[in-house]
Scaffold this motif. Structure first.
Motif, PDB file in Angstrom:
ATOM      1  N   LEU A 160      11.787   5.371 -12.679  1.00 36.78           N
ATOM      2  CA  LEU A 160      11.614   5.716 -14.088  1.00 36.78           C
ATOM      3  C   LEU A 160      10.410   6.636 -14.271  1.00 36.78           C
ATOM      4  CD1 LEU A 160      12.833   5.006 -16.920  1.00 36.78           C
ATOM      5  CD2 LEU A 160      10.994   3.343 -17.142  1.00 36.78           C
ATOM      6  N   LEU A 161       9.303   6.327 -13.592  1.00 36.42           N
ATOM      7  CA  LEU A 161       8.122   7.181 -13.678  1.00 36.42           C
ATOM      8  C   LEU A 161       8.426   8.590 -13.193  1.00 36.42           C
ATOM      9  CD1 LEU A 161       5.423   4.697 -12.307  1.00 36.42           C
ATOM     10  CD2 LEU A 161       5.688   5.446 -14.672  1.00 36.42           C
TER      11      LEU A 161
ATOM     12  N   GLY B 209       0.811  -1.207   0.000  1.00 39.47           N
ATOM     13  CA  GLY B 209       0.000   0.000   0.000  1.00 39.47           C
ATOM     14  C   GLY B 209       0.847   1.261   0.000  1.00 39.47           C
ATOM     15  N   LEU B 210       1.929   1.270   0.774  1.00 38.91           N
ATOM     16  CA  LEU B 210       2.824   2.425   0.804  1.00 38.91           C
ATOM     17  C   LEU B 210       3.543   2.603  -0.532  1.00 38.91           C
ATOM     18  CD1 LEU B 210       4.370   2.023   4.380  1.00 38.91           C
ATOM     19  CD2 LEU B 210       2.427   3.434   3.670  1.00 38.91           C
ATOM     20  N   ILE B 211       3.903   1.492  -1.160  1.00 41.19           N
ATOM     21  CA  ILE B 211       4.554   1.583  -2.474  1.00 41.19           C
ATOM     22  C   ILE B 211       3.595   2.161  -3.506  1.00 41.19           C
ATOM     23  CG2 ILE B 211       5.506   0.196  -4.358  1.00 41.19           C
ATOM     24  CD1 ILE B 211       6.643  -1.658  -2.180  1.00 41.19           C
ATOM     25  N   LEU B 212       2.317   1.813  -3.407  1.00 32.39           N
ATOM     26  CA  LEU B 212       1.338   2.363  -4.348  1.00 32.39           C
ATOM     27  C   LEU B 212       1.202   3.869  -4.189  1.00 32.39           C
ATOM     28  CD1 LEU B 212      -1.437  -0.397  -4.352  1.00 32.39           C
ATOM     29  CD2 LEU B 212       0.445  -0.046  -5.966  1.00 32.39           C
ATOM     30  N   TRP B 213       1.431   4.392  -2.978  1.00 33.72           N
ATOM     31  CA  TRP B 213       1.485   5.843  -2.813  1.00 33.72           C
ATOM     32  C   TRP B 213       2.595   6.441  -3.681  1.00 33.72           C
ATOM     33  CZ3 TRP B 213       1.211   6.826   3.228  1.00 33.72           C
ATOM     34  CH2 TRP B 213      -0.049   6.405   3.698  1.00 33.72           C
ATOM     35  N   LEU B 214       3.777   5.810  -3.602  1.00 36.08           N
ATOM     36  CA  LEU B 214       4.907   6.288  -4.407  1.00 36.08           C
ATOM     37  C   LEU B 214       4.619   6.192  -5.893  1.00 36.08           C
ATOM     38  CD1 LEU B 214       7.910   4.689  -2.458  1.00 36.08           C
ATOM     39  CD2 LEU B 214       7.360   7.120  -2.592  1.00 36.08           C
ATOM     40  N   VAL B 215       3.980   5.095  -6.298  1.00 33.59           N
ATOM     41  CA  VAL B 215       3.672   4.883  -7.710  1.00 33.59           C
ATOM     42  C   VAL B 215       2.798   6.011  -8.244  1.00 33.59           C
ATOM     43  CG1 VAL B 215       2.329   3.438  -9.274  1.00 33.59           C
ATOM     44  CG2 VAL B 215       3.985   2.389  -7.731  1.00 33.59           C
ATOM     45  N   ASP B 216       1.699   6.306  -7.546  1.00 29.02           N
ATOM     46  CA  ASP B 216       0.787   7.343  -8.025  1.00 29.02           C
ATOM     47  C   ASP B 216       1.450   8.716  -8.052  1.00 29.02           C
ATOM     48  OD1 ASP B 216      -1.360   5.711  -8.536  1.00 29.02           O
ATOM     49  OD2 ASP B 216      -2.300   5.994  -6.588  1.00 29.02           O
ATOM     50  N   ASP B 217       2.240   9.019  -7.038  1.00 27.14           N
ATOM     51  CA  ASP B 217       2.886  10.331  -6.988  1.00 27.14           C
ATOM     52  C   ASP B 217       3.976  10.451  -8.047  1.00 27.14           C
ATOM     53  OD1 ASP B 217       3.083  12.914  -5.839  1.00 27.14           O
ATOM     54  OD2 ASP B 217       4.874  12.291  -4.747  1.00 27.14           O
ATOM     55  N   ALA B 218       4.754   9.374  -8.237  1.00 21.16           N
ATOM     56  CA  ALA B 218       5.826   9.421  -9.237  1.00 21.16           C
ATOM     57  C   ALA B 218       5.266   9.552 -10.648  1.00 21.16           C
ATOM     58  CB  ALA B 218       6.687   8.162  -9.129  1.00 21.16           C
TER      59      ALA B 218
END
Length: 459
Positions: free
Chosen positions: A428-429, A379-388
């Motif tokens: 990369l994102l 869940g915390l990684i998905l925060w990074l994914v959306d923000d990146a």
């Protein structure tokens, strides 16, 4: 990225109906595939069938349905895309297949379904927060050098691969991949860093190049992405790179139909693909297509979670000493590691590394509580994914995250971060340019008389 406003008024009713229809078709095809296609052919690999308890199976189907209805019906953020892929290829199989797998009892299957559903709902709740400003901002510093850095990285990876393995351009059949994979592992054993670099190339960079080519209608990056995947396939015997080519094209098609497609579109696509594999095998008299798609991507991830529960219910837990907490004492140090132990007991082959999803690895680490711990991490990684991925076209971000999302269905969150390119995808994102990913619009033609008038005005 514009939203599909035309469907907004009907979204709740449409999303509910389409999601349930797609899910129940998926559940039926998964059960049929396991009982009548996979189990008869692969029971010797631990994929045996037992008649399910009707009450337990009904409860599992209801639990899967509730989880599906909790999902974002339309894909509006990269995390939504990852959630749907993980649900279809990781969570739903882990909830359903133990109900008719011979590895666990009906009681174990029921507890497993409940806890997988709970852990996935926790991931869903955490992902919905999606705070801003937590991912690194790399676009401005990387923009002048982005494509040069991508080219340099790719050249270095391919050069190392060829230097240690040689250049092999032969036409490789699917039945030869296991021997090729073994040979590749032996030849590159002296260069362990390649085991971290190659997944980044095949799971993140090459799909990005294919996205650039398909979305911007550019031949060169598409050829580089597809050609790179084929080179990795023939050299390393990685079948998933072939899957990535077709899956990338399917994702592009999905987003061309709608900028914010229904998540159930992925459900229908996977279900239709499974049915197509069954039909192909019926006509060919083999189980090759079903093995490559249904068994590999849907059944094995769910069956291995059941196997980990069966094997480690009465064995020591690792307490995340093999990943999150390396300073802890690992009860399997100096002995057969858990993946090969499961390979020996479940598959019957001690050389098989039975890598499992966050649900199985969580159970290995800390019992059922471990599933929730890995859920929090994801869940915390998905925060990074959306923000990146902020301000990046959603189809591009989804394609880059496709293979890391698939990897999570067969690997722990912590393994996926470093070994399967999830961390590399986030970086990369964060570094990618935000423009140049769509086909440039052609300038409108100016009539001759208008050009004369325009020239007079300028003169």
């Amino acid at each position: 990225m514009p939203t599909d406003t035309s469907a907004a008024p009907r979204a709740p009713h449409t999303g509910l109906a389409v999601t349930l229809i797609g899910l129940w078709a998926y559940v039926a095809v998964l059960y049929y595939s396991y009982k009548f296609v996979v189990a008869p052919a692969f029971a010797y690999q631990g994929l045996g069938y037992r008649e399910p308890d009707p009450i337990g199976l009904t409860a599992a189907v209801l639990a899967v349905s509730l989880v599906a209805l909790s999902m974002p019906w339309r894909i509006r953020r990269p995390s939504h895309f990852i959630l749907w892929v993980l649900f279809i290829m990781g969570a739903a199989p882990a909830m359903l297949i133990p109900q008719y797998s011979s590895v666990v009892t009906a009681g174990q299957a029921n507890w497993l379904s409940i806890n997988v559903a709970g852990a996935f709902l926790l991931i869903r709740i955490l992902a919905s927060a999606s705070p801003k400003g937590i991912a690194p901002r790399l676009q401005s510093s990387m923009r002048p050098h982005f494509w040069l850095a991508i080219t340099a990285f790719s050249v270095a990876v391919y050069a190392l691969m060829v230097a240690y393995n040689g250049l092999d351009l032969r036409l490789l059949s699917l039945t030869d991949v296991y021997d090729v994979r073994t040979e590749f592992g032996t030849r590159t054993a002296a260069l362990p860093i390649l085991g971290y670099l190659l997944p980044i190339q095949q799971n993140v960079i090459n799909p990005m190049l294919m996205a650039k080519g398909l979305l911007a209608r550019r031949f060169f990056p598409l050829a580089m992405g597809v050609g790179g995947q084929l080179l990795i396939f023939t050299s390393a015997g990685q079948k998933t790179v072939l899957f990535s080519i077709g899956a990338t094209m399917a994702v592009v098609w999905m987003y061309r139909r709608s900028p914010n497609p229904l998540g159930a579109t992925i459900l229908f696509a996977v279900t239709v693909g499974a049915l197509a594999a069954i039909v192909v095998d019926k006509f060919s008299g083999t189980v090759i297509a079903s093995s490559l798609f249904i068994r590999r991507f849907l059944i094995v991830p769910g069956a291995l979670v059941a196997a980990y529960v069966a094997v480690f219910s009465d064995r020591p837990r690792t307490n995340f000493a093999d990943s999150l907490l390396p300073f802890m004492s690992n009860p399997y140090d100096g002995s057969l590691d858990p993946t090969h132990l499961v390979g020996q007991l479940f598959v019957g082959n001690i050389e098989t590394a039975a890598n499992v999803s966050l649900f199985g690895h969580g159970f290995l680490s800390f019992g059922y509580i471990g599933m929730y711990i890995e859920g929090v991490a994801l869940g915390l990684i998905l925060w990074l994914v959306d923000d990146a991925a902020n301000e990046l076209p959603l189809p591009v971000a989804s394609i880059i995250l496709l293979m890391p999302a698939v990897a999570i269905s067969s690997a722990s969150v912590f393994t996926a971060i470093l070994t399967h390119g999830l961390l590399a995808a986030v970086l990369l994102l964060a570094a990618m340019p935000r423009d140049g990913w769509s086909r440039p619009r052609h300038r409108a033609k100016i009539a001759p008389a208008a050009r004369v008038a325009q020239g007079s005005a300028l003169g």
